[in-house]
Design a protein around this motif. Structure first.
Motif, PDB file in Angstrom:
ATOM      1  N   SER A  13       2.478  13.868 -41.845  1.00  0.00           N
ATOM      2  CA  SER A  13       3.909  13.781 -41.528  1.00  0.00           C
ATOM      3  C   SER A  13       4.455  15.116 -41.049  1.00  0.00           C
ATOM      4  O   SER A  13       5.280  15.173 -40.132  1.00  0.00           O
ATOM      5  CB  SER A  13       4.690  13.296 -42.753  1.00  0.00           C
ATOM      6  OG  SER A  13       4.337  11.972 -43.068  1.00  0.00           O
ATOM      7  N   VAL A  14       3.991  16.197 -41.656  1.00  0.00           N
ATOM      8  CA  VAL A  14       4.409  17.533 -41.207  1.00  0.00           C
ATOM      9  C   VAL A  14       3.860  17.793 -39.807  1.00  0.00           C
ATOM     10  O   VAL A  14       4.583  18.284 -38.923  1.00  0.00           O
ATOM     11  CB  VAL A  14       3.951  18.621 -42.204  1.00  0.00           C
ATOM     12  CG1 VAL A  14       4.186  20.012 -41.636  1.00  0.00           C
ATOM     13  CG2 VAL A  14       4.673  18.458 -43.530  1.00  0.00           C
ATOM     14  N   LEU A  15       2.604  17.435 -39.568  1.00  0.00           N
ATOM     15  CA  LEU A  15       2.007  17.628 -38.241  1.00  0.00           C
ATOM     16  C   LEU A  15       2.680  16.741 -37.189  1.00  0.00           C
ATOM     17  O   LEU A  15       2.823  17.147 -36.037  1.00  0.00           O
ATOM     18  CB  LEU A  15       0.507  17.365 -38.298  1.00  0.00           C
ATOM     19  CG  LEU A  15      -0.290  18.331 -39.173  1.00  0.00           C
ATOM     20  CD1 LEU A  15      -1.738  17.891 -39.276  1.00  0.00           C
ATOM     21  CD2 LEU A  15      -0.181  19.755 -38.653  1.00  0.00           C
ATOM     22  N   TYR A  16       3.093  15.563 -37.587  1.00  0.00           N
ATOM     23  CA  TYR A  16       3.839  14.662 -36.698  1.00  0.00           C
ATOM     24  C   TYR A  16       5.104  15.366 -36.215  1.00  0.00           C
ATOM     25  O   TYR A  16       5.410  15.386 -35.025  1.00  0.00           O
ATOM     26  CB  TYR A  16       4.181  13.381 -37.459  1.00  0.00           C
ATOM     27  CG  TYR A  16       4.950  12.344 -36.673  1.00  0.00           C
ATOM     28  CD1 TYR A  16       4.296  11.257 -36.119  1.00  0.00           C
ATOM     29  CD2 TYR A  16       6.335  12.426 -36.526  1.00  0.00           C
ATOM     30  CE1 TYR A  16       4.998  10.285 -35.414  1.00  0.00           C
ATOM     31  CE2 TYR A  16       7.030  11.466 -35.826  1.00  0.00           C
ATOM     32  CZ  TYR A  16       6.369  10.393 -35.282  1.00  0.00           C
ATOM     33  OH  TYR A  16       7.061   9.439 -34.591  1.00  0.00           O
ATOM     34  N   MET A  17       5.834  15.940 -37.172  1.00  0.00           N
ATOM     35  CA  MET A  17       7.068  16.627 -36.804  1.00  0.00           C
ATOM     36  C   MET A  17       6.796  17.857 -35.945  1.00  0.00           C
ATOM     37  O   MET A  17       7.527  18.128 -34.994  1.00  0.00           O
ATOM     38  CB  MET A  17       7.844  17.035 -38.038  1.00  0.00           C
ATOM     39  CG  MET A  17       9.157  17.701 -37.707  1.00  0.00           C
ATOM     40  SD  MET A  17      10.007  18.061 -39.219  1.00  0.00           S
ATOM     41  CE  MET A  17      11.475  18.800 -38.577  1.00  0.00           C
ATOM     42  N   LYS A  18       5.746  18.590 -36.262  1.00  0.00           N
ATOM     43  CA  LYS A  18       5.416  19.781 -35.466  1.00  0.00           C
ATOM     44  C   LYS A  18       5.120  19.396 -34.018  1.00  0.00           C
ATOM     45  O   LYS A  18       5.549  20.085 -33.087  1.00  0.00           O
ATOM     46  CB  LYS A  18       4.218  20.526 -36.059  1.00  0.00           C
ATOM     47  CG  LYS A  18       4.450  21.101 -37.433  1.00  0.00           C
ATOM     48  CD  LYS A  18       5.504  22.170 -37.418  1.00  0.00           C
ATOM     49  CE  LYS A  18       5.689  22.744 -38.809  1.00  0.00           C
ATOM     50  NZ  LYS A  18       6.913  23.521 -38.930  1.00  0.00           N
ATOM     51  N   GLY A  19       4.397  18.321 -33.836  1.00  0.00           N
ATOM     52  CA  GLY A  19       4.108  17.872 -32.478  1.00  0.00           C
ATOM     53  C   GLY A  19       5.346  17.337 -31.777  1.00  0.00           C
ATOM     54  O   GLY A  19       5.624  17.681 -30.629  1.00  0.00           O
ATOM     55  N   TYR A  20       6.096  16.514 -32.474  1.00  0.00           N
ATOM     56  CA  TYR A  20       7.267  15.876 -31.874  1.00  0.00           C
ATOM     57  C   TYR A  20       8.325  16.906 -31.488  1.00  0.00           C
ATOM     58  O   TYR A  20       9.008  16.759 -30.487  1.00  0.00           O
ATOM     59  CB  TYR A  20       7.850  14.866 -32.858  1.00  0.00           C
ATOM     60  CG  TYR A  20       8.667  13.783 -32.218  1.00  0.00           C
ATOM     61  CD1 TYR A  20       8.075  12.838 -31.388  1.00  0.00           C
ATOM     62  CD2 TYR A  20      10.028  13.679 -32.448  1.00  0.00           C
ATOM     63  CE1 TYR A  20       8.816  11.825 -30.803  1.00  0.00           C
ATOM     64  CE2 TYR A  20      10.775  12.669 -31.875  1.00  0.00           C
ATOM     65  CZ  TYR A  20      10.165  11.744 -31.050  1.00  0.00           C
ATOM     66  OH  TYR A  20      10.913  10.742 -30.477  1.00  0.00           O
ATOM     67  N   SER A  21       8.448  17.958 -32.288  1.00  0.00           N
ATOM     68  CA  SER A  21       9.484  18.959 -32.014  1.00  0.00           C
ATOM     69  C   SER A  21       9.048  20.023 -31.011  1.00  0.00           C
ATOM     70  O   SER A  21       9.848  20.867 -30.621  1.00  0.00           O
ATOM     71  CB  SER A  21       9.926  19.625 -33.317  1.00  0.00           C
ATOM     72  OG  SER A  21       8.855  20.301 -33.924  1.00  0.00           O
ATOM     73  N   ASP A  22       7.803  19.991 -30.567  1.00  0.00           N
ATOM     74  CA  ASP A  22       7.314  20.948 -29.577  1.00  0.00           C
ATOM     75  C   ASP A  22       7.784  20.508 -28.190  1.00  0.00           C
ATOM     76  O   ASP A  22       7.261  19.569 -27.603  1.00  0.00           O
ATOM     77  CB  ASP A  22       5.790  21.025 -29.631  1.00  0.00           C
ATOM     78  CG  ASP A  22       5.230  22.135 -28.756  1.00  0.00           C
ATOM     79  OD1 ASP A  22       5.933  22.601 -27.827  1.00  0.00           O
ATOM     80  OD2 ASP A  22       4.078  22.527 -28.982  1.00  0.00           O
ATOM     81  N   ASN A  23       8.761  21.206 -27.671  1.00  0.00           N
ATOM     82  CA  ASN A  23       9.388  20.823 -26.397  1.00  0.00           C
ATOM     83  C   ASN A  23       8.489  21.048 -25.190  1.00  0.00           C
ATOM     84  O   ASN A  23       8.817  20.597 -24.099  1.00  0.00           O
ATOM     85  CB  ASN A  23      10.706  21.582 -26.229  1.00  0.00           C
ATOM     86  CG  ASN A  23      11.702  21.192 -27.283  1.00  0.00           C
ATOM     87  OD1 ASN A  23      11.992  20.012 -27.474  1.00  0.00           O
ATOM     88  ND2 ASN A  23      12.218  22.163 -27.998  1.00  0.00           N
TER      89      ASN A  23
END
Length: 150
Positions: A103-113
């Motif tokens: 879940s943390v990695l999901y957010m890291k990827g999703y928030s990478d513009n």
């Protein structure tokens, strides 16, 4: 009547289903949202930034969406883990680690513009989240089946 016995390793399941998601949400995901609020100037009570009103709406919303994704599924995940852990406690406990880290990695990827929004979620390893999810789902199904069969 069928009796359910709580296995010796069930304490790990409780930690994985109740404590790990709270720590993940408050300290990791929520902390990133708070930083993004300051960085992109999105004040409360706005849950999301408004395109056209907030200059960096898309950038902030990607961070917020990464956290929201976790919140949308963490309650059902915890329930499955607590139930499935009665049958397979170690699998569900290890699955909780996969789910929270994923879940943390999901957010890291999703928030990478810099990444395309359609695939960004899984570009940084978030797929391990589903290992945890399916460990709990399969364990819960197995317990349900065994209870039906008696």
């Amino acid at each position: 009547m069928v009796a359910i016995e709580v296995p010796a390793n069930y304490g790990y399941v409780v930690l994985g289903a109740a404590v790990a998601p709270v720590i993940t949400s408050l300290f990791f995901l929520g902390g990133d949202v708070m930083k993004a609020r300051k960085t992109y100037g999105v004040e409360y009570p706005n849950l999301y930034a408004v395109p056209g009103y907030h200059k960096n709406a898309d950038e902030f919303n990607r961070v917020q969406r990464g956290h929201q994704n976790f919140l949308e599924s963490s309650d059902s995940y915890a329930i499955m883990t607590l139930i499935g852990g009665l049958k397979h406690p170690i699998a569900c406990a290890v699955g909780s680690v996969c789910y929270c880290v994923g879940s943390v990695l999901y957010m890291k990827g999703y928030s990478d513009n810099k990444l395309d929004v359609k695939m960004a979620r899984y570009k940084k390893g978030a797929g391990i989240k589903w290992i945890g999810f399916f460990a709990s789902l399969i364990s819960t199904c197995k317990l349900g089946y065994d209870l039906i069969k008696g």
